[in-house]
Design a protein around this motif. Structure first.
Motif, short mmCIF file in Angstrom:
data_model
loop_
_atom_site.label_atom_id
_atom_site.label_comp_id
_atom_site.label_asym_id
_atom_site.label_seq_id
_atom_site.Cartn_x
_atom_site.Cartn_y
_atom_site.Cartn_z
N HIS A 196 86.71 44.78 19.66
CA HIS A 196 87.28 43.79 20.56
C HIS A 196 86.25 43.32 21.59
N PHE A 197 86.15 42.01 21.75
CA PHE A 197 85.26 41.37 22.71
C PHE A 197 86.13 40.61 23.69
N VAL A 198 86.06 40.97 24.94
CA VAL A 198 86.95 40.39 25.95
C VAL A 198 86.68 38.90 26.12
N ARG A 199 87.71 38.16 26.50
CA ARG A 199 87.56 36.73 26.78
C ARG A 199 88.12 36.44 28.18
N PRO A 200 87.56 35.49 28.90
CA PRO A 200 88.11 35.11 30.20
C PRO A 200 89.50 34.50 30.03
N ASP A 201 90.39 34.77 30.98
CA ASP A 201 91.73 34.22 30.89
C ASP A 201 92.38 34.29 32.26
N GLY A 202 92.42 33.16 32.97
CA GLY A 202 92.98 33.13 34.31
C GLY A 202 94.47 33.42 34.35
N ARG A 203 95.20 32.99 33.34
CA ARG A 203 96.65 33.23 33.35
C ARG A 203 96.96 34.72 33.19
N GLN A 204 96.18 35.40 32.37
CA GLN A 204 96.36 36.85 32.27
C GLN A 204 95.99 37.53 33.59
N LEU A 205 94.93 37.05 34.25
CA LEU A 205 94.57 37.61 35.55
C LEU A 205 95.69 37.41 36.57
N ALA A 206 96.42 36.31 36.46
CA ALA A 206 97.55 36.07 37.36
C ALA A 206 98.65 37.11 37.12
N GLU A 207 98.93 37.43 35.85
CA GLU A 207 99.92 38.45 35.54
C GLU A 207 99.47 39.82 36.04
N ILE A 208 98.18 40.11 35.82
CA ILE A 208 97.61 41.38 36.29
C ILE A 208 97.68 41.44 37.82
N GLY A 209 97.47 40.29 38.46
CA GLY A 209 97.56 40.23 39.91
C GLY A 209 98.91 40.66 40.43
N GLN A 219 87.54 44.62 46.44
CA GLN A 219 88.52 45.20 45.52
C GLN A 219 88.84 44.24 44.37
N ALA A 220 89.02 42.98 44.70
CA ALA A 220 89.37 41.98 43.67
C ALA A 220 88.24 41.80 42.67
N ALA A 221 86.99 41.84 43.15
CA ALA A 221 85.84 41.65 42.25
C ALA A 221 85.68 42.81 41.28
N SER A 222 86.29 43.94 41.58
CA SER A 222 86.18 45.09 40.68
C SER A 222 87.10 44.98 39.47
N ILE A 223 87.98 44.00 39.48
CA ILE A 223 89.08 43.98 38.52
C ILE A 223 88.86 43.19 37.22
N PRO A 224 88.33 41.95 37.25
CA PRO A 224 88.52 41.05 36.10
C PRO A 224 88.16 41.57 34.72
N MET A 225 86.92 42.04 34.50
CA MET A 225 86.57 42.41 33.13
C MET A 225 87.32 43.63 32.64
N VAL A 226 87.42 44.68 33.47
CA VAL A 226 88.13 45.87 33.01
C VAL A 226 89.61 45.58 32.81
N ALA A 227 90.17 44.74 33.65
CA ALA A 227 91.59 44.41 33.52
C ALA A 227 91.86 43.58 32.28
N LEU A 228 91.06 42.53 32.08
CA LEU A 228 91.26 41.68 30.90
C LEU A 228 90.99 42.43 29.61
N THR A 229 89.95 43.27 29.62
CA THR A 229 89.65 44.07 28.43
C THR A 229 90.82 44.98 28.08
N SER A 230 91.34 45.68 29.09
CA SER A 230 92.45 46.59 28.86
C SER A 230 93.70 45.83 28.42
N TRP A 231 94.00 44.74 29.09
CA TRP A 231 95.18 43.93 28.79
C TRP A 231 95.14 43.42 27.36
N GLN A 232 94.03 42.82 26.98
CA GLN A 232 93.92 42.25 25.64
C GLN A 232 93.90 43.31 24.56
N ALA A 233 93.22 44.42 24.81
CA ALA A 233 93.15 45.48 23.81
C ALA A 233 94.50 46.17 23.62
#
Length: 333
Positions: free
Chosen positions: A278-291, A121-135
């Protein structure tokens, strides 16, 4: 270690399993034993060379961006993580891959895995979550009460972006086939157009923003549903000069990308609408908020199918069919 790699760019990228060395750990990196890797449409686009001028890999290169796993070693400068931590991350645009037994993950790209999610479940999240969050939060600045159109609502991006927009208090419109109406309604979509029966630009009106997720003429059609002052943020192109400048690309690419987006920018300007890629960028702190949103249950992962590691290539082939309801994930350990 075993990894899914491609050897060259083009129509025959020679995708397959290879035995390669474990990544060499840098001072600011975590060595992660990968338990699961999420796949995304761009994973099929990279080997054929679609983003070759922008994404840089040393060939042969490991495929994939999203992962969840366990930290087994940390670099000398790492302060936020320790061996044994369960993390998730996106390696997109870092010249690294995730469909492998081990991956070197920059500390800045990682976050602790939400405690209520398993590794798949966790592996399904990062790119779609960061893309949505940043956009939605950075590029559109979506506010409560605004109307956002997200086409292809049953896909990987769509299923997450609908939930995030709903959480932000927006009204959400989307397009799906008849069989997926109930799915997106349950995720928070307010106006749902069955694209097999109606054209969305003939039905929807008064929108503040569009998240471009569908190729073809959908971006141009979306201009018809926006208010003056509306915004289009596209995840699928055309690329624009602002993107080239942000990536510090050369003058030629800046010119080329400017020409690629010239038509849509001109059409948008006539209607008082802004366009941006928009081109997504990695961001661990945003992933923590999404978490935190995931742990509270306010957003949930939507997974279509899980493939075993030895069928990783089949997972990419399945994703390429464009029929997935939510995410496709490879279970590695």
């Amino acid at each position: 270690m075993k990894a899914l790699t491609f050897k060259r760019y083009g129509k025959s990228p020679d995708i397959g399993f290879a035995n390669i060395d474990r990544p060499t750990l840098q001072p600011d990196e975590l060595l992660v034993q990968v338990h699961a890797a999420g796949v995304n449409p761009i994973d099929n686009m990279v080997p054929v060379g679609t983003f070759k001028p922008v994404l840089h890999f040393k060939l042969p290169a490991v495929l994939g961006s999203d992962l969840a796993g366990v930290v087994i070693e940390v670099g000398s400068r790492v302060t936020r993580f320790k061996p044994g931590d369960e993390i998730y991350a996106s390696l997109f645009d870092l010249g690294k891959g995730s469909i492998a037994e081990f991956a070197a993950v920059p500390e800045s790209a990682a976050a602790l895995k939400p405690t209520n999610l398993d590794f798949v479940q966790a592996a399904s999240i990062p790119m779609v979550a960061l893309t949505s969050w940043q956009a939605l939060k950075e590029r559109i600045s979506l506010r409560r009460g605004q109307k956002l159109f997200i086409p292809a609502g049953s896909g990987g991006i769509g299923t997450f972006a609908i939930q995030l927009a709903h959480e932000l208090g927006a009204k959400v419109g989307t397009t799906v086939s008849t069989g997926n109406v109930e799915l997106v309604s349950g995720l928070g979509a307010d106006e749902i157009v069955d694209y097999k029966k109606q054209e969305f630009d003939q039905v929807l009106r008064g929108y503040d923003a569009v998240l471009g997720t569908v190729r073809g003429d959908a971006i141009e059609k979306s201009l018809n549903i926006l208010k003056p002052g509306g915004r289009v943020v596209s995840l699928i192109g055309p690329l624009d000069a602002a993107f080239a400048e942000a990536k510090k690309l050369n003058f030629l690419l800046k010119f080329v990308f400017g020409m690629m987006s010239r038509k849509i920018r001109k059409l948008a300007t006539k209607k008082g609408i802004s366009y941006a890629f928009h081109f997504v960028r990695p961001d661990g702190r945003q992933l923590a908020e999404i978490g935190s949103l995931l742990e509270s249950g306010r957003i949930r992962p939507v997974i279509d199918k899980v493939f075993p590691f030895d069928q990783a290539k089949e997972a990419l082939d399945y994703l390429a069919l464009g029929r997935a309801k939510g995410k496709v994930v490879i279970k590695i350990k």
